[in-house]
Design an enzyme around this catalytic site. Structure first.
Site, PDB file in Angstrom:
ATOM      1  NE  ARG A 250      -0.704  -6.242  -9.136  1.00 26.78           N
ATOM      2  CZ  ARG A 250       0.178  -6.196  -8.132  1.00 26.78           C
ATOM      3  NH1 ARG A 250       1.441  -6.521  -8.331  1.00 26.78           N
ATOM      4  NH2 ARG A 250      -0.204  -5.823  -6.929  1.00 26.78           N
TER       5      ARG A 250
ATOM      6  NE  ARG B 254      -2.321  -3.877  -3.448  1.00 27.08           N
ATOM      7  CZ  ARG B 254      -1.279  -4.702  -3.415  1.00 27.08           C
ATOM      8  NH1 ARG B 254      -1.442  -5.951  -3.014  1.00 27.08           N
ATOM      9  NH2 ARG B 254      -0.081  -4.276  -3.769  1.00 27.08           N
TER      10      ARG B 254
ATOM     11  CD  GLU C  27       7.235  -9.525  -3.721  1.00 28.61           C
ATOM     12  OE1 GLU C  27       7.461  -9.958  -4.867  1.00 28.61           O
ATOM     13  OE2 GLU C  27       6.192  -8.917  -3.411  1.00 28.61           O
TER      14      GLU C  27
END
Ligand SMILES: *[C@@H]1O[C@H](CO)[C@@H](O)[C@H](O)[C@H]1NC(C)=O
Length: 434
Positions: free
Chosen positions: A234, A253, A380
């Site tokens: 990821r 993040r 998504e």
């Protein structure tokens, strides 16, 4: 029937024996409160949350962590069941197909068009960008936002119509920030292709400038093609120092807005936020270019999977100031996709914090909160978890087409052009913002 099952099991066993050891499992985790226990397991690097909906999540569990995770879930009285005994055989199947396609149809490092009937690695996508650049003439410009640790370029493709005076909306679309979400670069590159080649998109080029980032995380993306074990990668490939044990930062993040909320400070976690906000060349370079473009009207980042269109905030459950407008534009997307897919693809609309649990340092919260982009979304893409990241290749073309149609409608609505234009005569001053 049993025969068929036995044959399948035998094949799966044969495939996994090629890779010597058994791979991770996929667990389905349910019960109220499962998000909280999963988040803490994720922060410890024990599970990798593949996708979540309100009622359940799917997580990847390494063999070595099985017992600890199982114990922690039981203690929290959260139920789980093993859904996929071993994901490696599934990945092997996907890889064999891709290898076959590549060897028969594509040569490396050449400017050439692409298809959207299969997934493509970084070489193919870079070749496609070269082709687009050569084909598009003054409509296409390519900029390099950053050079990664492994020497790849984070390419930003600006697609504009130099003959239309404007004023124009500015649209920024980010794909491939998470390596394993292969459908995301596919969708982004398909929209680029439409913009340059499809007359039905010309009107949108006259009213909007498009900034497209097909692969925001090229190191991670390339790595995810390198072996079955790497397929579920990821993060980027940052060397975190700890003797190479746990690499990578979760680039979604690492943005400098509420950095650290719902992210992990453990380099072994899939949601590792990095040592500092904007510690990574990819996020630093992208934020610099986005800031210099200024006044972006619409930002979309494509992820998978879940079939949700999410608006800010991720860091709090509080609804943002213009949530009504955000929902209205999201509905344009969802309604169009439903229609184009003949009712088969249904999107849920919501705030990302309320829907997925609090997390920030993500691109969409940063564009909304820092840059002031009034329409910021995370989409998504399909599916809803049946295949997850291993979306079968026969779903690629329908997914890219329906998604592009949804984006076409969103931008048309914003810029008052194309099929989704608001009726000008009736409502001449109906501007959404400003
Ligand atoms: C794009 O095309 C221009 C002009 O043809 C060329 O100078 C440039 O190197 C190309 N860039 C890429 C990334 O292919």
């Amino acid at each position: 029937m049993w025969c068929v099952v036995v044959v399948c099991v035998a094949l799966a066993a044969a495939a996994s024996s090629v890779t010597a050891e058994a791979g991770p499992q996929v667990w389905r985790v349910e019960a109220p409160g499962h998000h909280i226990v999963l988040r803490s397991l994720e922060n410890e690097g024990l599970v990798d949350v593949l996708g979540s909906v309100t009622s359940h999540s799917k997580v990847l569990v390494e063999r070595s962590a099985k017992e600890r995770v199982s114990r922690a879930l039981s203690e929290a009285q959260v139920e789980h069941k093993v859904e996929v005994e071993d994901v490696l055989p599934l990945i092997e199947q996907e890889r064999q197909h891709i290898r076959h396609k590549r060897s028969t149809r594509f040569t490396q490092n050449v400017a050439q068009p692409m298809d959207w009937t299969s997934f493509h690695d970084l070489d193919d996508i870079e070749g496609f960008i070269g082709w687009l650049n050569a084909t598009g003439g003054p409509f296409v410009q390519v900029a390099n936002a950053a050079t990664t640790q492994e020497g790849h370029k984070v390419l930003v493709v600006r697609i504009t119509d130099p003959n239309s005076p404007g004023p124009k909306k500015k649209v920024w679309i980010e794909g491939g920030i998470h390596a394993r979400e292969w459908i995301s670069p596919a969708v982004t590159s398909y929209i680029m292709y439409q913009l340059v080649t499809n007359p039905a998109w010309q009107e949108l080029l006259q009213v909007a400038d498009w900034y497209m980032v097909p692969v925001a995380n090229p190191d991670g993306y390339e790595f995810s093609f390198s072996s079955p074990r790497a397929r579920m990668w990821r993060k980027n490939r940052r060397n975190n120092g700890n003797s190479g044990q746990c690499r990578g930062v979760d680039l979604n993040r690492n943005w400098d807005f509420k950095w650290g909320v719902g992210a992990s400070n453990n380099p072994c976690s899939e949601t590792y936020m990095g040592p500092l906000a904007f510690s990574e060349p990819e996020t630093r370079g992208l934020q610099f270019l986005m800031s210099s473009v200024r006044d972006i009207d619409l930002f979309i980042t494509f992820h998978s999977f879940g079939q949700t269109i999410l608006y800010p905030w991720g860091w709090t459950r509080t609804a943002p100031a213009n949530s009504r407008q955000l929902k209205r534009l999201a509905k344009k997307f969802a309604d169009t996709v439903r229609e184009v897919s003949g009712g088969s693809t249904d999107y849920e609309i919501g705030g990302s914090g309320p829907l997925y649990g609090l997390a920030s340092g993500a691109t969409d919260d940063w564009t909304y909160g820092v840059l002031g982009v009034p329409y910021s979304y995370t989409i998504e893409l399909p599916d809803q978890g049946t295949y997850g990241f291993l979306l079968p290749e026969n779903r690629v073309s329908s997914t890219v087409m329906e998604t592009a149609a949804g984006v076409h409608c969103m931008v048309g609505f914003l810029a008052n052009a194309g099929q989704c234009a608001r009726r000008r005569a009736r409502n001449p001053h109906n501007r959404i913002f400003g």
